[in-house]
Enzyme design. Structure first.
Site, PDB file in Angstrom:
ATOM      1  CE  LYS A   1      -1.726   1.745   3.905  1.00  0.00           C
ATOM      2  NZ  LYS A   1      -1.759   3.213   4.101  1.00  0.00           N
ATOM      3  CG  ASN A   2       2.529   2.559   3.552  1.00  0.00           C
ATOM      4  OD1 ASN A   2       1.422   3.082   3.444  1.00  0.00           O
ATOM      5  ND2 ASN A   2       2.962   2.064   4.699  1.00  0.00           N
TER       6      ASN A   2
ATOM      7  CB  CYS B   1      -4.534   6.592  11.225  1.00  0.00           C
ATOM      8  SG  CYS B   1      -5.040   5.110  10.339  1.00  0.00           S
TER       9      CYS B   1
ATOM     10  NE  ARG C   1       0.011  10.516  10.368  1.00  0.00           N
ATOM     11  CZ  ARG C   1      -0.545   9.462   9.780  1.00  0.00           C
ATOM     12  NH1 ARG C   1       0.208   8.554   9.215  1.00  0.00           N
ATOM     13  NH2 ARG C   1      -1.850   9.308   9.775  1.00  0.00           N
TER      14      ARG C   1
ATOM     15  CG  ASP D   1       2.973   1.432   9.559  1.00  0.00           C
ATOM     16  OD1 ASP D   1       2.557   2.285  10.358  1.00  0.00           O
ATOM     17  OD2 ASP D   1       3.017   1.621   8.324  1.00  0.00           O
TER      18      ASP D   1
ATOM     19  NE  ARG E   1      -7.044   4.463   5.730  1.00  0.00           N
ATOM     20  CZ  ARG E   1      -6.061   4.853   6.532  1.00  0.00           C
ATOM     21  NH1 ARG E   1      -6.128   4.622   7.829  1.00  0.00           N
ATOM     22  NH2 ARG E   1      -5.006   5.462   6.039  1.00  0.00           N
TER      23      ARG E   1
END
Length: 418
Positions: free
Chosen positions: A22-23, A117, A122, A306, A398
């Site tokens: 995903k990232n 999230c 951030r 994560d 997600r």
């Protein structure tokens, strides 16, 4: 709202294939905006965040075609709108990644301040500072980052803190900037390397990706390409912990073991037997006793933030006491009260969770608060006595592709409730 119902007590055994990251997918989709030609991206995971990014590109007028095999074809020649509205950005922080590409290629971008999230602040200041160094005129007004530039110029950009999305945004802007750009204190994550390799496949001139100093020689334009996204190291790590926490044996295919070194090291400390090949890794916990481990999160190649929630869940049922220290986000222990509802013995001391292993967790209704916290709750449910219902699982959708199907295929008693 959908939920997951999980009955614990089953050792996970078998084999599963890890999806695309995903990232890595999200910045690569944003990076497709830089191309003059069509871009075809393979190994794209079927995730809510990916769908949101595709919707965002479509809202801009970009022609996006999603094939049955989850290959995505992007043609940015049809773009008609250079804005990313709040209703989409609020659900996914990574939407800010369109800022650099839009500004570099089209000279304009209006991007809503991001959401995502609720795991802590951030800030976007690193993105703004970097783009201003490249010559952009930026103001933050009415909840939007409004950026303009006739032509970006190469510059020396130093990041005050290591930022993955900050590095990616400035990297994408720099590839079309005039002259040389040097990124200092850049993020070193594999996903940053994957983005750089994608951009290079379109004609970008980048060296140093994977180190803390990336050098970019700007080019006049980028062409179309076909590219395959790397495997998801966080999904892989989560499944390894699932096998360890349940006392099972699982082999993961289509992974890059090198990207899992920090996770594998901690799992070996926890007592797991692990073997790996070029594109596979196998964990065997059968007949072994799970031991608590100390964790401190750190930017890559350190232990990934994560994976923090997953190891808190692991320590909850391991022998001994483990200290888990979070150094990346200040509000990433929201899974702790939910685990305590299941009988976990966890005390919070500032940015550290002191986890004392218990013999047995008990099923309870719990609520996911963010993406990785939801994964930690699922892992705890796999070993809890009784049936645990995890609410608000849109978070897990997600970042984990078909998680209940993959877990069920290796022995979990799990089902989705409407």
């Amino acid at each position: 709202m959908e939920k997951l119902a999980i009955r614990g007590g089953h050792a996970l055994c078998g084999e599963t294939v890890i999806s695309g990251a995903k990232n890595a997918t999200l910045p690569i989709l944003a990076g497709a905006l830089l191309s003059d030609g069509k871009v075809r991206i393979a190994n794209v995971p079927h995730l809510r965040d990916v769908t949101t990014m595709v919707q965002l590109l479509g809202r801009m007028g970009v022609d996006v075609l999603v094939h049955d095999s989850m290959e995505v074809e992007v043609d940015a020649s049809t773009i008609s709108d250079f804005s990313a509205p709040y209703d989409l950005v609020k659900t996914m922080r990574a939407s800010i990644l369109v800022l650099g590409p839009l500004l570099a290629r089209f000279g304009a971008a209006d991007v809503s301040l991001p959401g995502g999230c609720a795991i802590g602040a951030r800030p976007v200041d690193l993105h703004v500072k970097g783009l201003r160094a490249l010559g952009a005129d930026i103001e933050i007004k009415d909840g939007y980052i409004r950026a303009r530039a006739e032509k970006l110029k190469g510059a020396h950009v130093f990041f005050d803190a290591v930022s993955v999305t900050g590095t990616e945004n400035i990297l994408m802007a720099a590839v079309l900037a005039e002259g040389e750009t040097v990124l200092e204190n850049a993020a070193r994550e594999p996903e940053v390397i994957d983005l750089a390799n994608f951009l290079i496949s379109m004609g970008a001139q980048i060296t140093g990706a994977g180190s803390n100093r990336i050098i970019v020689q700007g080019v006049g334009s980028l062409s179309g390409t076909s590219y395959r996204v790397l495997p998801d190291r966080i999904e892989a790590g989560t499944f390894l912990v699932a096998a360890a926490i349940t006392g099972g044996k699982v082999r993961l295919r289509k992974v890059v073991p090198l990207h899992l070194e920090a996770i594998i090291q901690k799992l070996r400390q926890a007592g797991a037997g692990i073997e790996a090949g070029d594109d596979w890794v196998e964990l065997d916990m059968r007949g072994r006793k799970l031991q608590a481990v100390d964790i401190t999160t750190d930017p890559y190649p350190g232990f990934p933030t994560d994976m923090q929630a997953q190891f808190v869940a692991l320590n909850s049922v391991a022998a001994g006491t483990g200290a888990v220290t979070e150094t990346i986000f200040e509000n990433r222990f929201m899974h702790v009260p939910e685990l305590q509802r299941m009988g976990a013995d966890i005390g919070l001391q500032g940015h550290t969770a002191i986890v004392r292993g218990v013999k047995q967790l008990r099923a309870a209704p719990v609520m996911a608060t963010d993406l990785r916290a939801s994964a930690g709750l699922v892992l705890a449910a796999l070993v809890a006595d009784g049936e645990t219902v995890v609410d608000r699982i849109y978070h897990i959708d997600r970042g984990y592709e078909c998680i209940e199907e993959k877990l069920r295929n290796i022995g979990a008693d799990i089902r989705r409730l409407a």
